[in-house]
Enzyme design. Structure first.
Site, PDB file in Angstrom:
ATOM      1  N   PRO A 124     -54.976  16.093 -17.944  1.00 25.18           N
ATOM      2  CA  PRO A 124     -55.028  14.824 -17.199  1.00 25.18           C
ATOM      3  C   PRO A 124     -54.487  13.602 -17.944  1.00 25.18           C
ATOM      4  O   PRO A 124     -55.227  12.663 -18.259  1.00 25.18           O
ATOM      5  CB  PRO A 124     -56.520  14.678 -16.909  1.00 25.18           C
ATOM      6  CG  PRO A 124     -57.184  15.323 -18.084  1.00 25.18           C
ATOM      7  CD  PRO A 124     -56.296  16.494 -18.458  1.00 25.18           C
ATOM      8  N   CYS A 125     -53.181  13.599 -18.203  1.00 26.59           N
ATOM      9  CA  CYS A 125     -52.583  12.432 -18.841  1.00 26.59           C
ATOM     10  C   CYS A 125     -52.649  11.203 -17.930  1.00 26.59           C
ATOM     11  O   CYS A 125     -52.500  10.072 -18.402  1.00 26.59           O
ATOM     12  CB  CYS A 125     -51.152  12.727 -19.268  1.00 26.59           C
ATOM     13  SG  CYS A 125     -50.053  13.281 -17.961  1.00 26.59           S
TER      14      CYS A 125
END
Length: 280
Positions: free
Chosen positions: A241-242
């Site tokens: 989850p950047c």
């Protein structure tokens, strides 16, 4: 998978882009811009995020982002789930595991399967080795996506085929994780990149952090810029989850798959985690 939501995601992006460009606009004006009545527009966001458009705007505001960044709980070292949430809706971060590709595997002719699928956040190309997911990106341009996959694995034998590993990973894009098995990510990267990507997995769903905080988490507090570069090289959209890393100011900042998509994902996650009274 909600086919209605998938079909309407382009309208979600269009609304977000218009709202961000115009800043102070009414719901009626945004609805007209994407050729919907106000009630249809409101339903669009209820179907997508489970909350009203007004609540969605609250969740994607700089003010809300700053509140999230200022909150002491949860930390990156706590479980990425809330015990009050149903296990069907929430997956612990231990369900996602990174295994580094060895130099031998990279040098050999890896066998890679890939397929295209429609998700709640748009079309993805997802690719897998016999060990796990090796590549997952958002792309509406099939040929460009395939070219990027080939460039990343020039020695691999690449076949268009949807396999069980890909199908399991695609369930992560849904609300029901009851049938989800552990997802292994089989990734090529430097030691530093892998360290950053592993740290990203520890950011709880619905929460945000900064590049600087992430650098501190990996015990390299002066490496915020290098952390940003590693995040920009993330080969696994959404699962790693950047999108949960933003600027210290509260601004969401860039995203390799589009800032409007990043905003949509952040709002969608917030609607599912933070609003116990959200509209069904």
């Amino acid at each position: 998978m909600n086919e209605k939501v998938i079909h309407n995601f382009s309208r979600i992006l269009e609304a977000i882009e218009y709202q961000c460009f115009k800043k102070q606009v009414t719901i009626d004006e945004v609805a007209r811009e994407i050729h919907l009545t106000t009630s249809e527009f409101q339903q669009l966001f209820i179907d997508f995020a489970g909350v009203s458009y007004e609540k969605f705007l609250e969740y994607i505001s700089v003010h809300h982002a700053r509140q999230m960044l200022g909150s002491s709980q949860p930390t990156l070292f706590e479980p990425a789930y809330n015990k009050e949430h149903s296990p069907k809706k929430t997956a612990p971060d231990s369900w996602l595991e990174i295994e580094e590709m060895t130099s031998g595997e990279i040098g050999e002719e890896l066998a890679i399967n890939y397929s295209f699928s429609e998700t709640i956040f748009g079309t993805v190309l997802v690719a897998s080795t016999h060990k796990g997911i090796c590549y997952l990106i958002f792309s509406e341009n099939y040929q460009l996506a395939i070219s990027e996959l080939i460039n990343r694995f020039p020695k691999a034998t690449i076949t268009q085929q949807l396999d069980d590993i890909q199908q399991n990973a695609l369930q992560f894009f849904t609300d029901d994780w009851s049938q989800l098995d552990k997802i292994k990510l089989h990734l090529k990267g430097t030691d530093f990149q892998l360290k950053v990507w592993n740290a990203l997995l520890k950011i709880p769903k619905g929460h945000l952090t900064t590049y600087g905080n992430l650098a501190k988490t990996i015990h390299q507090p002066k490496a915020a810029r290098a952390v940003g570069t590693a995040i920009g090289s993330n080969p696994i959209a959404f699962l790693i989850p950047c999108h949960r890393v933003i600027q210290t100011s509260g601004a969401f900042g860039g995203y390799m798959w589009g800032t409007a998509r990043k905003t949509a994902i952040i709002g969608w996650e917030a609607g599912r985690v933070n609003d116990v009274n959200r509209i069904k």
